[in-house]
Design a protein around this motif. Structure first.
Motif, PDB file in Angstrom:
ATOM      1  N   TRP A   1       5.687  -7.356   5.932  1.00  0.00           N
ATOM      2  CA  TRP A   1       5.034  -6.628   4.848  1.00  0.00           C
ATOM      3  C   TRP A   1       5.447  -5.162   4.927  1.00  0.00           C
ATOM      4  N   SER A   2       5.320  -4.461   3.805  1.00  0.00           N
ATOM      5  CA  SER A   2       5.774  -3.071   3.732  1.00  0.00           C
ATOM      6  C   SER A   2       4.684  -2.168   3.165  1.00  0.00           C
ATOM      7  N   PHE A   3       4.754  -0.907   3.508  1.00  0.00           N
ATOM      8  CA  PHE A   3       3.811   0.089   2.999  1.00  0.00           C
ATOM      9  C   PHE A   3       4.512   1.452   3.005  1.00  0.00           C
ATOM     10  N   THR A   4       3.955   2.373   2.255  1.00  0.00           N
ATOM     11  CA  THR A   4       4.555   3.709   2.139  1.00  0.00           C
ATOM     12  C   THR A   4       3.533   4.762   2.559  1.00  0.00           C
ATOM     13  N   THR A   5       3.952   5.648   3.429  1.00  0.00           N
ATOM     14  CA  THR A   5       3.053   6.725   3.860  1.00  0.00           C
ATOM     15  C   THR A   5       2.903   7.765   2.747  1.00  0.00           C
ATOM     16  N   GLY A   6       1.835   8.528   2.818  1.00  0.00           N
ATOM     17  CA  GLY A   6       1.577   9.564   1.819  1.00  0.00           C
ATOM     18  C   GLY A   6       2.374  10.832   2.099  1.00  0.00           C
ATOM     19  N   ASP A   7       2.337  11.730   1.120  1.00  0.00           N
ATOM     20  CA  ASP A   7       2.964  13.049   1.273  1.00  0.00           C
ATOM     21  C   ASP A   7       1.885  14.002   1.752  1.00  0.00           C
TER      22      ASP A   7
ATOM     23  N   ARG B   1       3.870   8.199  18.014  1.00  0.00           N
ATOM     24  CA  ARG B   1       3.615   9.487  17.351  1.00  0.00           C
ATOM     25  C   ARG B   1       3.356   9.222  15.879  1.00  0.00           C
ATOM     26  N   ASN B   2       2.939  10.262  15.175  1.00  0.00           N
ATOM     27  CA  ASN B   2       2.668  10.093  13.753  1.00  0.00           C
ATOM     28  C   ASN B   2       3.886   9.556  13.014  1.00  0.00           C
ATOM     29  N   LEU B   3       3.636   8.736  12.002  1.00  0.00           N
ATOM     30  CA  LEU B   3       4.710   8.272  11.135  1.00  0.00           C
ATOM     31  C   LEU B   3       5.191   9.433  10.271  1.00  0.00           C
ATOM     32  N   SER B   4       6.307   9.240   9.636  1.00  0.00           N
ATOM     33  CA  SER B   4       6.852  10.283   8.768  1.00  0.00           C
ATOM     34  C   SER B   4       6.181  10.237   7.404  1.00  0.00           C
ATOM     35  N   ASP B   5       6.124  11.399   6.736  1.00  0.00           N
ATOM     36  CA  ASP B   5       5.568  11.469   5.383  1.00  0.00           C
ATOM     37  C   ASP B   5       6.480  10.748   4.391  1.00  0.00           C
ATOM     38  N   SER B   6       5.866  10.240   3.344  1.00  0.00           N
ATOM     39  CA  SER B   6       6.593   9.699   2.188  1.00  0.00           C
ATOM     40  C   SER B   6       7.731   8.755   2.598  1.00  0.00           C
ATOM     41  N   THR B   7       7.418   7.824   3.490  1.00  0.00           N
ATOM     42  CA  THR B   7       8.433   6.920   4.037  1.00  0.00           C
ATOM     43  C   THR B   7       7.976   5.473   3.895  1.00  0.00           C
ATOM     44  N   ILE B   8       8.910   4.613   3.555  1.00  0.00           N
ATOM     45  CA  ILE B   8       8.627   3.176   3.479  1.00  0.00           C
ATOM     46  C   ILE B   8       8.818   2.556   4.863  1.00  0.00           C
ATOM     47  N   TYR B   9       7.800   1.869   5.329  1.00  0.00           N
ATOM     48  CA  TYR B   9       7.856   1.172   6.618  1.00  0.00           C
ATOM     49  C   TYR B   9       7.709  -0.339   6.390  1.00  0.00           C
ATOM     50  N   THR B  10       8.397  -1.100   7.228  1.00  0.00           N
ATOM     51  CA  THR B  10       8.301  -2.561   7.188  1.00  0.00           C
ATOM     52  C   THR B  10       7.780  -3.057   8.526  1.00  0.00           C
TER      53      THR B  10
ATOM     54  N   ASP C   1       0.835  -1.205   0.000  1.00  0.00           N
ATOM     55  CA  ASP C   1       0.000   0.000   0.000  1.00  0.00           C
ATOM     56  C   ASP C   1       0.868   1.252   0.000  1.00  0.00           C
ATOM     57  N   ASP C   2       0.393   2.292  -0.668  1.00  0.00           N
ATOM     58  CA  ASP C   2       1.053   3.588  -0.580  1.00  0.00           C
ATOM     59  C   ASP C   2       0.006   4.654  -0.292  1.00  0.00           C
ATOM     60  N   GLY C   3       0.462   5.853   0.022  1.00  0.00           N
ATOM     61  CA  GLY C   3      -0.461   6.902   0.423  1.00  0.00           C
ATOM     62  C   GLY C   3      -1.103   6.629   1.761  1.00  0.00           C
ATOM     63  N   VAL C   4      -0.432   5.850   2.600  1.00  0.00           N
ATOM     64  CA  VAL C   4      -0.982   5.456   3.901  1.00  0.00           C
ATOM     65  C   VAL C   4      -0.966   6.651   4.856  1.00  0.00           C
ATOM     66  N   ALA C   5      -2.049   6.813   5.622  1.00  0.00           N
ATOM     67  CA  ALA C   5      -2.134   7.912   6.589  1.00  0.00           C
ATOM     68  C   ALA C   5      -1.025   7.792   7.626  1.00  0.00           C
ATOM     69  N   ILE C   6      -0.482   8.920   8.030  1.00  0.00           N
ATOM     70  CA  ILE C   6       0.636   8.906   8.982  1.00  0.00           C
ATOM     71  C   ILE C   6       0.170   8.738  10.427  1.00  0.00           C
ATOM     72  N   ASN C   7      -1.137   8.854  10.667  1.00  0.00           N
ATOM     73  CA  ASN C   7      -1.647   8.744  12.039  1.00  0.00           C
ATOM     74  C   ASN C   7      -2.421   7.444  12.274  1.00  0.00           C
ATOM     75  N   GLY C   8      -2.237   6.465  11.389  1.00  0.00           N
ATOM     76  CA  GLY C   8      -2.959   5.206  11.523  1.00  0.00           C
ATOM     77  C   GLY C   8      -2.198   4.163  12.321  1.00  0.00           C
TER      78      GLY C   8
END
Length: 217
Positions: free
Chosen positions: A198-204, A168-177, A115-122
């Motif tokens: 699994w991996s996902f990318t947060t949105g900008d 705390r909120n995740l960082s913008d535009s960052t790949i997380y595993t 997934d990409d565009g993931v909310a940073i506060n989820g």
């Protein structure tokens, strides 16, 4: 009469490759011991298998392994006879339950892998195929990381779902595993076969600004 049975009546944790036996109080007519008079069922269906007889013991051998975590009922019908033609006074039945040998799996995750565009506060969640020992779900066995290392947060578990909530909120535009380790176990003590990642990318979500102007203000 039936003197003893194996597995014993009420037994739990029975191996799924077990044979089922009944030992009689005296020698029996082997011709009366067969798949019509010695049956095993799972509550819905009679399972297939073969029946043999030796000494005073009849053995039911299933055609394949029994199912995990299932209660079976075995029955010796009153039609079986001893050498003098005497039959059991009534059907003899007993029940036992097989052991759970199935390893748990991760059924789905939120966010999903890729997934990409993931909310940073989820929150990040993983849902399992069965109930899990809650004591095995913690920040050591459920982690979320970026290129700098593990993200701080807390882990909770309810139903069949584990939830990682970042501090705390995740960082913008960052790949997380995210990772669930193989130390996670189901109620019967079966662990995941291997780590699940699994991996996902947060949105900008950073609003743009005007960096400079010409002419300057």
């Amino acid at each position: 009469t039936v003197s003893s049975a194996s597995p014993a009546n009420g037994a739990t944790g029975v191996a799924i490759n077990s044979a089922i036996t009944a030992t009689f109080s005296e020698a029996m007519q082997s011709s009366t011991i067969n798949t019509n008079t010695f049956t095993v069922s799972d509550g819905s269906n009679t399972i297939s298998g073969t029946v043999s007889y030796s000494g005073t013991t009849a053995t039911f051998t299933p055609s394949g392994n029994l199912s995990d975590s299932t209660t079976y009922t075995a029955r010796i019908a009153a039609g079986v006879k001893d050498l003098d033609g005497s039959t059991l006074a009534s059907d003899y039945t007993w029940s036992f339950t097989t052991v759970d040998t199935t390893r748990p799996t991760v059924s789905f995750t939120t966010p999903a892998d890729g997934d990409d565009g993931v909310a940073i506060n989820g929150a990040v969640t993983a849902t399992f195929s069965e109930a899990i020992q809650s004591s095995t779900i913690n920040t050591n066995t459920f982690t979320v990381s970026d290129s700098s290392g593990n993200v701080s947060g807390t882990v909770s578990y309810s139903g069949t779902t584990a939830t990682f909530t970042p501090s705390r909120n995740l960082s913008d535009s960052t790949i997380y595993t995210a990772k669930i380790t193989s130390r996670v176990k189901d109620i019967s003590g079966n662990a995941l076969a291997s780590d699940y990642t699994w991996s996902f990318t947060t949105g900008d979500f950073i609003a743009p600004t005007v960096s400079s102007t010409t002419p300057a203000s």
